[in-house]
Design a protein around this motif. Structure first.
Motif, PDB file in Angstrom:
ATOM      1  N   GLY A   1      -8.777   8.090  -6.967  1.00 29.33           N
ATOM      2  CA  GLY A   1     -10.225   7.902  -6.888  1.00 29.33           C
ATOM      3  C   GLY A   1     -10.968   8.631  -7.985  1.00 29.33           C
ATOM      4  O   GLY A   1     -12.196   8.824  -7.899  1.00 29.33           O
TER       5      GLY A   1
ATOM      6  N   HIS B   1      -8.813   3.558  -7.297  1.00 27.47           N
ATOM      7  CA  HIS B   1      -8.841   3.096  -5.909  1.00 27.47           C
ATOM      8  C   HIS B   1      -9.991   2.128  -5.670  1.00 27.47           C
ATOM      9  O   HIS B   1      -9.895   1.242  -4.832  1.00 27.47           O
TER      10      HIS B   1
ATOM     11  N   TYR C   1      -6.194   1.691   2.131  1.00 30.02           N
ATOM     12  CA  TYR C   1      -5.906   0.996   0.873  1.00 30.02           C
ATOM     13  C   TYR C   1      -5.511  -0.459   1.085  1.00 30.02           C
ATOM     14  O   TYR C   1      -5.583  -1.266   0.169  1.00 30.02           O
TER      15      TYR C   1
ATOM     16  N   VAL D   1      -9.873   7.410   3.768  1.00 31.73           N
ATOM     17  CA  VAL D   1      -9.154   6.274   3.182  1.00 31.73           C
ATOM     18  C   VAL D   1      -7.662   6.583   3.122  1.00 31.73           C
ATOM     19  O   VAL D   1      -6.841   5.704   2.921  1.00 31.73           O
TER      20      VAL D   1
ATOM     21  N   THR E   1      -0.616  -0.160  -4.511  1.00 35.89           N
ATOM     22  CA  THR E   1      -1.665   0.827  -4.781  1.00 35.89           C
ATOM     23  C   THR E   1      -1.061   1.988  -5.573  1.00 35.89           C
ATOM     24  O   THR E   1      -1.736   2.557  -6.421  1.00 35.89           O
TER      25      THR E   1
ATOM     26  N   HIS F   1       0.855  -1.204   0.000  1.00 35.21           N
ATOM     27  CA  HIS F   1       0.000   0.000   0.000  1.00 35.21           C
ATOM     28  C   HIS F   1       0.885   1.247   0.000  1.00 35.21           C
ATOM     29  O   HIS F   1       2.077   1.165   0.310  1.00 35.21           O
TER      30      HIS F   1
ATOM     31  N   TYR G   1     -14.727   2.663   0.305  1.00 34.51           N
ATOM     32  CA  TYR G   1     -14.629   3.986  -0.322  1.00 34.51           C
ATOM     33  C   TYR G   1     -15.229   3.982  -1.724  1.00 34.51           C
ATOM     34  O   TYR G   1     -16.100   4.803  -2.038  1.00 34.51           O
TER      35      TYR G   1
ATOM     36  N   ALA H   1     -10.510   0.945   1.042  1.00 35.40           N
ATOM     37  CA  ALA H   1     -10.711   1.365  -0.354  1.00 35.40           C
ATOM     38  C   ALA H   1     -11.943   0.689  -0.939  1.00 35.40           C
ATOM     39  O   ALA H   1     -12.621   1.249  -1.803  1.00 35.40           O
TER      40      ALA H   1
END
Lengths: 290, 516
Positions: B400, B150, B194, B330, B103, B73, B355, B352
């Protein structure tokens, strides 16, 4: 309205292209102090290119040329006068009626040459010496092109043999003199710029003082100064509402053949009505000639 | 070549990626089947300590072999030490042909370039910022990088598109049995959002910490039922790169102008009412919008419901002043956010998946009223590119962007018309990250440009005083006049990046840049 006139360095294309977007009443493309000697030609070419494009919305577009005591000023005028979008010339060191007459003559020649209406280009005269301040009224009256007079900053301080203080007391009398001369001549008075761009509170105090002296607005050097000055120079809702009531009362009195009337316990006479109209003009609710 | 729903030329099969599911529309694809599961694992009462002596021991214990997939992450951002340490250890152990599933990778991961060139890292399925992006764009990675949002990333894990063999979990605080949080220790980063899905779905999870604490660690973000092994290292990150200090609103007049226009649009929209929720993110314009929104809320007596996404001190201030009720976090962007999530129960850590995953039973983005996003380019059809620069180089992740744009009721792209001489509004974007159907308005220094699909917003803009409203065609024409002609990007046919829409279909590809 000339609450804010934003200086844009004439050799900075980023500022020249975007400067009109920030909401000032006018912009001043600077060929003088913001531009080094070696860049005068480049700035002249760049400014004239932007002026030819004419993409400035409704702001008043002016150019500060180099002083009439330099080798540049005629070339500067030749480059900008024929352009699509130019409302006025800001003239530094405009300290005597003769300088104004010389520049006026050259502008007339260029307007004639390029088929522009005579007198279209206005003059904003910066008074940068004690002599200029003393003759402010004569300068303002030297040509019908003169639309505003302005106190100088650093040059004037040097000529007065003083130095800048945070309070600005050294230029206070000169600023008062400019307002009186401008009002006597029927032109606008535009105040000094405030140099400390991150000092919002200092700017607020200085702008309030300018307004209290009677200036129409200020020159500025950073877009972030615009909202602060506009807030001060734009009448509040309360002021507008009162001005509207005064004018309504005065018109009602006139229609009914009454000599006097009072609003909020105060006699409404001619100067009070004049002041109320001025507030509505400043608020953009009436035109100046109404 | 087949065209997807946006008319992008994408082959049906991409070497190193596989069969392409072409993008069909923002909400066209509906899933079927079940969520996948991780391998069953057991830790009996005779093993109450999961700590191993070092990373190599953990790698060996995890069963990691050449050709497998490992995940990371990015909460430690440019201060991360864990990715480089793990890959160094893998290289020393002779493990090669790895698929990295981070990520995001940042400048600090430049160190991986040697491992890419030597074959230790064969694939990267994650955002590639900065130098790694440059290497990918130049064709330095054997197989194409795969970019997901994301929300698209946890979706890909949960539906089985990506299988994680080992998740390496940078844990700012962890006990010997694997209970982790991000709010304590010298490398505190705040939310661990994440990493939640990785820890739930990976076959093996290795927690890497520089703050090993007695059992039980509390608060617990990711718990012991997910962790297989724990490794203590001297440091997992550099605090200077993990978070910024106090984030200040820009004084850049251009960005302030754009932010002011964006906040005026929000104020004029039907969503500016008590209960409004919004995501503004970090960055100069976004922070300024948050500040202007605060002024507008105070002026009009409006109170919001929640702030979402990456959380900054400005959002924390809104929470403390009662202008929003909750923060759903997040990713904590600065120290103020880290302190807040550690102390305030109204500041909630979310995964995530919660989210932004489009394929769960309800992502937080679905509850979002307003989002402010950036872009490198927007085109006449309101398609947005955030992945590649004007020179075609792959330098940014999706974040995102797709998820919030698709779900928020009002999606605003706020950006200058030009960066230097490079136009940000063009005829056609070089690569599409987010389709125009999900974008409601573009705000530049020239005013507000509303997507004609949003007739209600066009109408709302009529009520805005002193803010110009400009059509997309006028805006694009203006950008072209100002920037002059641009040289086309020269590429080879080889695909070096695959941009997935959040549902796993391919919205666009990035091709290898020709050498200059």
């Amino acid at each position: 309205m000339r609450r804010t006139m934003l200086y844009l360095p004439g050799n900075n294309p980023n500022m020249l292209v975007r400067g009109h977007l920030f909401g000032s009443d006018g912009i001043v493309m600077d060929m003088e102090d913001a531009v080094a000697l070696s860049e005068k030609d480049a700035a002249r070419v760049m400014i004239s290119k932007f002026l030819r494009r004419g993409d400035f919305g409704s702001v008043e577009v002016t150019v500060r040329i180099n002083g009439a005591d330099t080798e540049f000023w005629k070339k500067d005028l030749e480059a900008v006068v024929p352009c699509k979008r130019l409302d006025g010339i800001r003239l530094p060191k405009a300290d005597s009626p003769q300088v104004i007459k010389d520049v006026d003559e050259e502008l007339s020649r260029l307007e004639d040459k390029y088929g522009i209406a005579q007198g279209h280009i206005k003059l904003f005269c910066i008074l940068e010496t004690a002599y200029g301040i003393w003759h402010a009224y004569d300068v303002a009256m030297a040509s019908r092109r003169v639309t505003a007079i302005l106190p100088g900053g650093e040059d004037l301080v040097a000529d007065l043999k003083t130095s800048r203080t945070p309070e600005g007391t050294e230029l206070e009398w000169s600023r008062r003199m400019i307002v009186i001369a401008a009002r006597a001549a029927g032109v606008d008075a535009i105040d000094l710029m405030f140099p400390r761009v991150t000092d919002d509170e200092g700017l607020r105090r200085d702008a309030q003082f300018s307004k209290d002296l009677g200036f129409d607005g200020k020159s500025i050097i950073h877009p972030n100064q615009i909202p602060v000055i506009h807030e001060i120079f734009t009448p509040s809702e309360k002021e507008i509402e009162k001005a509207q009531r005064i004018i309504a009362a005065a018109e009602d009195a006139r229609a009914r053949g009454l000599g006097t009337v009072s609003v909020d316990g105060r006699m409404v006479d001619v100067p009070v009505v004049k002041r109320a109209r001025y507030i509505l003009v400043k608020a953009g609710l009436e035109k100046e000639d109404e | 070549m087949p065209l997807n729903a946006l008319g992008r030329d994408i082959p049906a099969f991409i070497e190193g990626y596989g069969k392409v599911k072409p993008y069909r529309g923002a909400f066209a694809l509906q899933p079927s089947g079940n969520v996948v599961g991780p391998r069953l694992r057991v830790t009996n009462a005779d093993r109450t300590d999961k700590v191993l002596p070092d990373l190599k021991a953990a790698i060996a214990a995890s069963g990691l072999k050449s050709g497998m997939t490992i995940s990371f992450h990015h909460h430690l951002r440019n201060g991360d030490y864990v990715v480089n340490q793990v890959i160094d250890a893998c290289a020393e152990m002779g493990i090669r042909d790895l698929t990295l599933f981070p990520t995001a990778l940042f400048g600090v991961h430049k160190h991986l370039i040697d491992h890419i060139q030597s074959g230790v890292v064969a694939r990267i399925w994650g955002s590639v910022n900065g130098p790694i992006g440059q290497i990918v764009s130049a064709g330095g990675l054997g197989e194409p990088a795969v970019l997901r949002s994301h929300g698209g990333r946890p979706r890909a894990i949960m539906c089985g598109d990506v299988h994680i063999d080992v998740a390496f979990m940078a844990a700012p605080s962890c006990d010997r049995y694997g209970n982790m949080n991000g709010v304590q220790g010298p490398s505190a980063c705040g939310s661990l959002g994440y990493a939640f899905t990785d820890c739930q779905y990976a076959d093996c999870v290795v927690a890497v910490t520089d703050n090993l604490v007695p059992y039980p660690n509390a608060p617990i973000s990711i718990n012991q039922t997910c962790a297989d092994f724990v490794v203590a290292v001297p440091s997992i990150g550099d605090p200077a790169g993990i978070v910024s200090g106090t984030t200040k609103v820009t004084r850049d007049p251009l960005r302030l102008l754009i932010a002011r226009y964006a906040s005026r649009l929000i104020e004029a929209s039907p969503y500016f009412q008590t209960g409004i929720s919004f995501q503004t993110g970090a960055g100069g314009i976004a922070l300024a919008v948050t500040a202007f929104m605060k002024d507008a809320m105070l002026r009009k007596g409006i109170k919001g419901s929640f702030g979402l996404g990456g959380i900054t001190s400005y959002f924390v201030d809104l929470l403390r002043e009662g202008l929003v009720d909750k923060l759903l976090d997040v990713q904590s962007f600065d120290l103020g956010a880290v302190r807040s999530i550690a102390a305030d129960p109204r500041h909630v850590e979310i995964s995530a998946d919660m989210y932004a995953n489009p394929w769960n039973r309800g992502a937080a983005v679905n509850m979002l009223d307003v989002v402010i996003l950036g872009a490198t380019e927007v085109d006449r059809d309101f398609n947005v590119n955030v992945n590649t620069e004007a020179d075609g180089a792959l330098l940014h992740g999706i974040g995102g962007h797709q998820d919030t744009a698709a779900s928020a009721k009002l999606t605003i792209i706020a950006q200058p018309l030009l960066r230097g001489r490079i136009p940000c509004v063009t005829d056609t974007v070089y690569s599409v990250t987010t389709p125009g159907e999900c974008v409601d308005a573009v705000v530049t220094e020239y005013g507000i440009t509303v997507n004609p699909r949003r007739a209600d917003l066009v109408e709302a803009c009529r009520g805005i005083r002193d803010v110009p409203v400009i059509s997309m065609d006028e805006l694009a024409d203006k950008a072209r006049r100002m920037s002059g002609p641009m040289d086309p990007v020269e590429t080879t046919d080889r695909i070096v990046g695959v941009i997935e829409w959040r549902d796993g279909t391919v919205i666009d590809v990035v091709r290898q840049l020709k050498k200059k």
